[in-house]
Design a protein around this motif. Sequence first.
Motif, PDB file in Angstrom:
ATOM      1  N   LYS A   3      19.057  -3.642  13.177  1.00 38.12           N
ATOM      2  CA  LYS A   3      18.308  -4.770  12.636  1.00 38.12           C
ATOM      3  C   LYS A   3      17.184  -4.225  11.749  1.00 38.12           C
ATOM      4  O   LYS A   3      16.523  -3.245  12.095  1.00 38.12           O
ATOM      5  N   PRO A   4      16.948  -4.833  10.572  1.00 39.68           N
ATOM      6  CA  PRO A   4      15.873  -4.344   9.708  1.00 39.68           C
ATOM      7  C   PRO A   4      14.510  -4.499  10.385  1.00 39.68           C
ATOM      8  O   PRO A   4      14.256  -5.492  11.065  1.00 39.68           O
ATOM      9  N   LEU A   5      13.664  -3.513  10.200  1.00 38.97           N
ATOM     10  CA  LEU A   5      12.339  -3.525  10.807  1.00 38.97           C
ATOM     11  C   LEU A   5      11.319  -4.100   9.833  1.00 38.97           C
ATOM     12  O   LEU A   5      11.387  -3.856   8.634  1.00 38.97           O
ATOM     13  N   HIS A   6      10.369  -4.844  10.367  1.00 34.92           N
ATOM     14  CA  HIS A   6       9.310  -5.411   9.529  1.00 34.92           C
ATOM     15  C   HIS A   6       8.217  -4.368   9.297  1.00 34.92           C
ATOM     16  O   HIS A   6       7.751  -3.716  10.226  1.00 34.92           O
ATOM     17  N   HIS A   7       7.850  -4.213   8.044  1.00 35.01           N
ATOM     18  CA  HIS A   7       6.715  -3.374   7.650  1.00 35.01           C
ATOM     19  C   HIS A   7       5.779  -4.268   6.843  1.00 35.01           C
ATOM     20  O   HIS A   7       6.232  -4.918   5.902  1.00 35.01           O
ATOM     21  N   PRO A   8       4.502  -4.313   7.192  1.00 32.06           N
ATOM     22  CA  PRO A   8       3.608  -5.164   6.406  1.00 32.06           C
ATOM     23  C   PRO A   8       3.491  -4.659   4.971  1.00 32.06           C
ATOM     24  O   PRO A   8       3.526  -3.447   4.724  1.00 32.06           O
ATOM     25  N   ASP A   9       3.378  -5.591   4.033  1.00 29.97           N
ATOM     26  CA  ASP A   9       3.110  -5.214   2.655  1.00 29.97           C
ATOM     27  C   ASP A   9       1.729  -4.560   2.607  1.00 29.97           C
ATOM     28  O   ASP A   9       0.877  -4.849   3.465  1.00 29.97           O
ATOM     29  N   PRO A  10       1.475  -3.700   1.621  1.00 31.47           N
ATOM     30  CA  PRO A  10       0.174  -3.030   1.558  1.00 31.47           C
ATOM     31  C   PRO A  10      -1.015  -3.994   1.641  1.00 31.47           C
ATOM     32  O   PRO A  10      -1.991  -3.706   2.340  1.00 31.47           O
ATOM     33  N   ALA A  14      -4.169  -4.773   7.887  1.00 36.26           N
ATOM     34  CA  ALA A  14      -5.502  -5.187   8.324  1.00 36.26           C
ATOM     35  C   ALA A  14      -6.252  -4.002   8.942  1.00 36.26           C
ATOM     36  O   ALA A  14      -5.678  -3.238   9.729  1.00 36.26           O
ATOM     37  N   LEU A  15      -7.510  -3.861   8.590  1.00 39.77           N
ATOM     38  CA  LEU A  15      -8.330  -2.772   9.109  1.00 39.77           C
ATOM     39  C   LEU A  15      -8.372  -2.786  10.639  1.00 39.77           C
ATOM     40  O   LEU A  15      -8.251  -1.741  11.274  1.00 39.77           O
ATOM     41  N   SER A  16      -8.510  -3.965  11.234  1.00 45.96           N
ATOM     42  CA  SER A  16      -8.576  -4.040  12.697  1.00 45.96           C
ATOM     43  C   SER A  16      -7.285  -3.533  13.341  1.00 45.96           C
ATOM     44  O   SER A  16      -7.328  -2.854  14.373  1.00 45.96           O
ATOM     45  N   THR A  63       3.858  -1.625  12.925  1.00 44.59           N
ATOM     46  CA  THR A  63       3.360  -2.981  12.695  1.00 44.59           C
ATOM     47  C   THR A  63       1.923  -2.983  12.174  1.00 44.59           C
ATOM     48  O   THR A  63       1.516  -3.939  11.510  1.00 44.59           O
ATOM     49  N   ALA A  64       1.174  -1.921  12.439  1.00 40.55           N
ATOM     50  CA  ALA A  64      -0.184  -1.800  11.888  1.00 40.55           C
ATOM     51  C   ALA A  64      -0.154  -1.373  10.421  1.00 40.55           C
ATOM     52  O   ALA A  64      -1.159  -1.492   9.729  1.00 40.55           O
ATOM     53  N   GLY A  65       0.987  -0.869   9.973  1.00 43.67           N
ATOM     54  CA  GLY A  65       1.115  -0.454   8.579  1.00 43.67           C
ATOM     55  C   GLY A  65       0.848   1.012   8.340  1.00 43.67           C
ATOM     56  O   GLY A  65       0.730   1.446   7.197  1.00 43.67           O
ATOM     57  N   LEU A  66       0.773   1.806   9.405  1.00 48.20           N
ATOM     58  CA  LEU A  66       0.496   3.236   9.267  1.00 48.20           C
ATOM     59  C   LEU A  66       1.722   4.066   8.937  1.00 48.20           C
ATOM     60  O   LEU A  66       1.604   5.088   8.262  1.00 48.20           O
ATOM     61  N   SER A  82       0.562   7.024   3.539  1.00 48.62           N
ATOM     62  CA  SER A  82      -0.716   7.545   3.043  1.00 48.62           C
ATOM     63  C   SER A  82      -1.195   6.814   1.798  1.00 48.62           C
ATOM     64  O   SER A  82      -2.370   6.442   1.711  1.00 48.62           O
ATOM     65  N   GLU A  83      -0.319   6.646   0.831  1.00 48.51           N
ATOM     66  CA  GLU A  83      -0.726   6.020  -0.440  1.00 48.51           C
ATOM     67  C   GLU A  83      -1.149   4.565  -0.221  1.00 48.51           C
ATOM     68  O   GLU A  83      -2.153   4.118  -0.785  1.00 48.51           O
ATOM     69  N   ASP A  84      -0.395   3.829   0.581  1.00 46.25           N
ATOM     70  CA  ASP A  84      -0.746   2.432   0.853  1.00 46.25           C
ATOM     71  C   ASP A  84      -2.093   2.344   1.565  1.00 46.25           C
ATOM     72  O   ASP A  84      -2.929   1.491   1.245  1.00 46.25           O
ATOM     73  N   LEU A  85      -2.305   3.232   2.536  1.00 44.47           N
ATOM     74  CA  LEU A  85      -3.559   3.212   3.296  1.00 44.47           C
ATOM     75  C   LEU A  85      -4.740   3.638   2.427  1.00 44.47           C
ATOM     76  O   LEU A  85      -5.824   3.062   2.527  1.00 44.47           O
ATOM     77  N   GLU A  86      -4.530   4.629   1.586  1.00 47.77           N
ATOM     78  CA  GLU A  86      -5.612   5.085   0.705  1.00 47.77           C
ATOM     79  C   GLU A  86      -5.993   3.990  -0.289  1.00 47.77           C
ATOM     80  O   GLU A  86      -7.171   3.775  -0.567  1.00 47.77           O
ATOM     81  N   ALA A  87      -5.000   3.269  -0.813  1.00 49.39           N
ATOM     82  CA  ALA A  87      -5.283   2.182  -1.754  1.00 49.39           C
ATOM     83  C   ALA A  87      -6.024   1.037  -1.057  1.00 49.39           C
ATOM     84  O   ALA A  87      -6.922   0.425  -1.641  1.00 49.39           O
ATOM     85  N   ARG A  88      -5.662   0.765   0.173  1.00 49.26           N
ATOM     86  CA  ARG A  88      -6.258  -0.368   0.912  1.00 49.26           C
ATOM     87  C   ARG A  88      -7.620  -0.009   1.496  1.00 49.26           C
ATOM     88  O   ARG A  88      -8.550  -0.810   1.431  1.00 49.26           O
ATOM     89  N   PHE A  89      -7.729   1.185   2.093  1.00 53.72           N
ATOM     90  CA  PHE A  89      -8.965   1.619   2.757  1.00 53.72           C
ATOM     91  C   PHE A  89      -9.277   3.058   2.329  1.00 53.72           C
ATOM     92  O   PHE A  89      -8.987   4.002   3.071  1.00 53.72           O
ATOM     93  N   PRO A  90      -9.867   3.235   1.149  1.00 57.92           N
ATOM     94  CA  PRO A  90     -10.097   4.584   0.614  1.00 57.92           C
ATOM     95  C   PRO A  90     -10.882   5.480   1.585  1.00 57.92           C
ATOM     96  O   PRO A  90     -11.918   5.084   2.110  1.00 57.92           O
TER      97      PRO A  90
END
Length: 118
Positions: A3-10, A14-16, A63-66, A82-90
């Motif tokens: 089954k395809p896994l859900h990954h949040p879009d960049p 959420a920081l929390s 699910t946290a997007g890491l 890494s790239e998604d996280l750096e763009a969202r939370f430098p």
Amino acid sequence: MPKPLHHPDPGQIALSDVLEALSDPIRRGIVQRLSRNGECSCSTFHAYASKTNLSYHLARLRTAGLVRVRPEGTCRMLSLRSEDLEARFPGLLRAVLASTGVEGARAARRRRRSKPSS
């Protein structure tokens, strides 16, 4: 077929959720290893926890997007977003990874000091 896994879009990361996922030392260790080694199969992390517990930790990271999980044959490959996280939370991931390295070094020193001399 899995089954395809859900990954949040960049933009949905959420920081929390990221901070909560990184609050666990097992998950921080997984992130640290992915940062050092790049993409790894899930089986790389069997020493971190039991299979069931590891599945839980990997799902929390996903699910946290890491991390991104992709099926490859009968196994699943993990990579750090890494790239998604750096763009969202430098700078956040770099700071956490640096802190994790310091924590690991301190723990290693404590283990060496606590070993009885022969």
